[in-house]
Each structure stands twice: as structure tokens, then as C-alpha cells.
Design a protein around this motif. Sequence first.
Motif, PDB file in Angstrom:
ATOM      1  N   GLY A   1      -6.938   1.742 -11.264  1.00 20.63           N
ATOM      2  CA  GLY A   1      -7.699   1.807 -10.024  1.00 20.63           C
ATOM      3  C   GLY A   1      -7.791   3.181  -9.386  1.00 20.63           C
ATOM      4  O   GLY A   1      -8.425   3.325  -8.340  1.00 20.63           O
ATOM      5  N   GLU A   2      -7.186   4.193  -9.975  1.00 19.38           N
ATOM      6  CA  GLU A   2      -7.233   5.531  -9.377  1.00 19.38           C
ATOM      7  C   GLU A   2      -8.527   6.248  -9.720  1.00 19.38           C
ATOM      8  O   GLU A   2      -9.074   6.101 -10.813  1.00 19.38           O
ATOM      9  CB  GLU A   2      -6.056   6.383  -9.859  1.00 19.38           C
ATOM     10  N   SER A   3      -8.996   7.040  -8.774  1.00 15.62           N
ATOM     11  CA  SER A   3     -10.143   7.918  -9.027  1.00 15.62           C
ATOM     12  C   SER A   3      -9.644   9.181  -9.725  1.00 15.62           C
ATOM     13  O   SER A   3      -8.439   9.463  -9.767  1.00 15.62           O
ATOM     14  CB  SER A   3     -10.821   8.295  -7.701  1.00 15.62           C
ATOM     15  N   ILE A   4     -10.581   9.945 -10.232  1.00 15.40           N
ATOM     16  CA  ILE A   4     -10.233  11.235 -10.837  1.00 15.40           C
ATOM     17  C   ILE A   4      -9.538  12.115  -9.802  1.00 15.40           C
ATOM     18  O   ILE A   4      -8.529  12.754 -10.091  1.00 15.40           O
ATOM     19  CB  ILE A   4     -11.482  11.926 -11.411  1.00 15.40           C
TER      20      ILE A   4
ATOM     21  N   THR B   1     -15.359   8.647  -8.656  1.00 14.55           N
ATOM     22  CA  THR B   1     -15.434   8.342 -10.079  1.00 14.55           C
ATOM     23  C   THR B   1     -14.101   7.799 -10.574  1.00 14.55           C
ATOM     24  O   THR B   1     -13.080   8.491 -10.492  1.00 14.55           O
ATOM     25  CB  THR B   1     -15.823   9.601 -10.877  1.00 14.55           C
ATOM     26  N   PRO B   2     -14.093   6.558 -11.067  1.00 11.46           N
ATOM     27  CA  PRO B   2     -12.842   5.992 -11.576  1.00 11.46           C
ATOM     28  C   PRO B   2     -12.328   6.786 -12.777  1.00 11.46           C
ATOM     29  O   PRO B   2     -13.098   7.181 -13.651  1.00 11.46           O
ATOM     30  CB  PRO B   2     -13.237   4.581 -12.013  1.00 11.46           C
ATOM     31  N   ALA B   3     -11.046   7.022 -12.791  1.00 10.37           N
ATOM     32  CA  ALA B   3     -10.424   7.650 -13.948  1.00 10.37           C
ATOM     33  C   ALA B   3     -10.436   6.651 -15.100  1.00 10.37           C
ATOM     34  O   ALA B   3     -10.232   5.456 -14.893  1.00 10.37           O
ATOM     35  CB  ALA B   3      -8.993   8.060 -13.618  1.00 10.37           C
ATOM     36  N   SER B   4     -10.718   7.146 -16.298  1.00 10.05           N
ATOM     37  CA  SER B   4     -10.651   6.277 -17.470  1.00 10.05           C
ATOM     38  C   SER B   4     -10.225   7.089 -18.686  1.00 10.05           C
ATOM     39  O   SER B   4     -10.413   8.307 -18.741  1.00 10.05           O
ATOM     40  CB  SER B   4     -11.973   5.548 -17.716  1.00 10.05           C
ATOM     41  N   ASP B   5      -9.639   6.387 -19.630  1.00  6.31           N
ATOM     42  CA  ASP B   5      -9.132   7.032 -20.845  1.00  6.31           C
ATOM     43  C   ASP B   5     -10.212   7.824 -21.556  1.00  6.31           C
ATOM     44  O   ASP B   5     -11.338   7.357 -21.723  1.00  6.31           O
ATOM     45  CB  ASP B   5      -8.602   5.976 -21.823  1.00  6.31           C
ATOM     46  N   GLY B   6      -9.835   9.040 -21.955  1.00  7.11           N
ATOM     47  CA  GLY B   6     -10.692   9.837 -22.811  1.00  7.11           C
ATOM     48  C   GLY B   6     -11.760  10.654 -22.120  1.00  7.11           C
ATOM     49  O   GLY B   6     -12.497  11.367 -22.789  1.00  7.11           O
ATOM     50  N   LEU B   7     -11.870  10.581 -20.781  1.00  9.41           N
ATOM     51  CA  LEU B   7     -12.861  11.415 -20.097  1.00  9.41           C
ATOM     52  C   LEU B   7     -12.532  12.884 -20.306  1.00  9.41           C
ATOM     53  O   LEU B   7     -11.371  13.272 -20.369  1.00  9.41           O
ATOM     54  CB  LEU B   7     -12.890  11.134 -18.596  1.00  9.41           C
TER      55      LEU B   7
END
Length: 84
Positions: free
Chosen positions: A18-21, A68-74
Motif C-alpha cells: 500500500g505504500e506510494s513511491i 503512484t503505488p510502489a510495485s515490484d520491478g519499477l
Amino acid sequence: MKRGCFLWRGEPVAFGDGESIAIALTKAGMRDLSTGGDGGGSRYFCGIGACQNCLVVVDGAVVEACLTPASDGLDVAALGGRHE
């Protein structure tokens, strides 16, 4: 809490579910996100996308880090060529 990792200027940054960048970068001690229009550093500030002070480049697109939600591989980079 689920954790993942994205790249910030080529370095891995961990984040929680749930964290943003912007939140993930702040927790990792990254305060200076890019070069602002005045030549100074820009940073996470309002948290609602109104100030546009946290703009970063994510996989080639300019986005607000706070929205922008943090997500794997960005692949997240500074806007304005700042590399420190």
C-alpha cells in the motif's frame, strides 16, 4: 505486510503493501527527488498530487511519486537529470 522492491536511480528500494513511491523513498532516507525548476532539489511535500513537487520518471513516464503505488520491478529515476 507484503514487501517488494523497485529501483531508484539503479539502487533497490524496499516498500510495504500500500505504500506510494514517495513514502518508500522517504522511509529509505531519500529526500531529494530531482532538480526543481529553480535549480534546487524537489521533494515529497503535499502527498495529494497538488504541488507536483515529487515528479519522477517511472518506466519512461513522468508521474507524481506521492500518488503512484510502489510495485515490484519499477525503474524510478529523477526528473531533470539529477543523479545524486
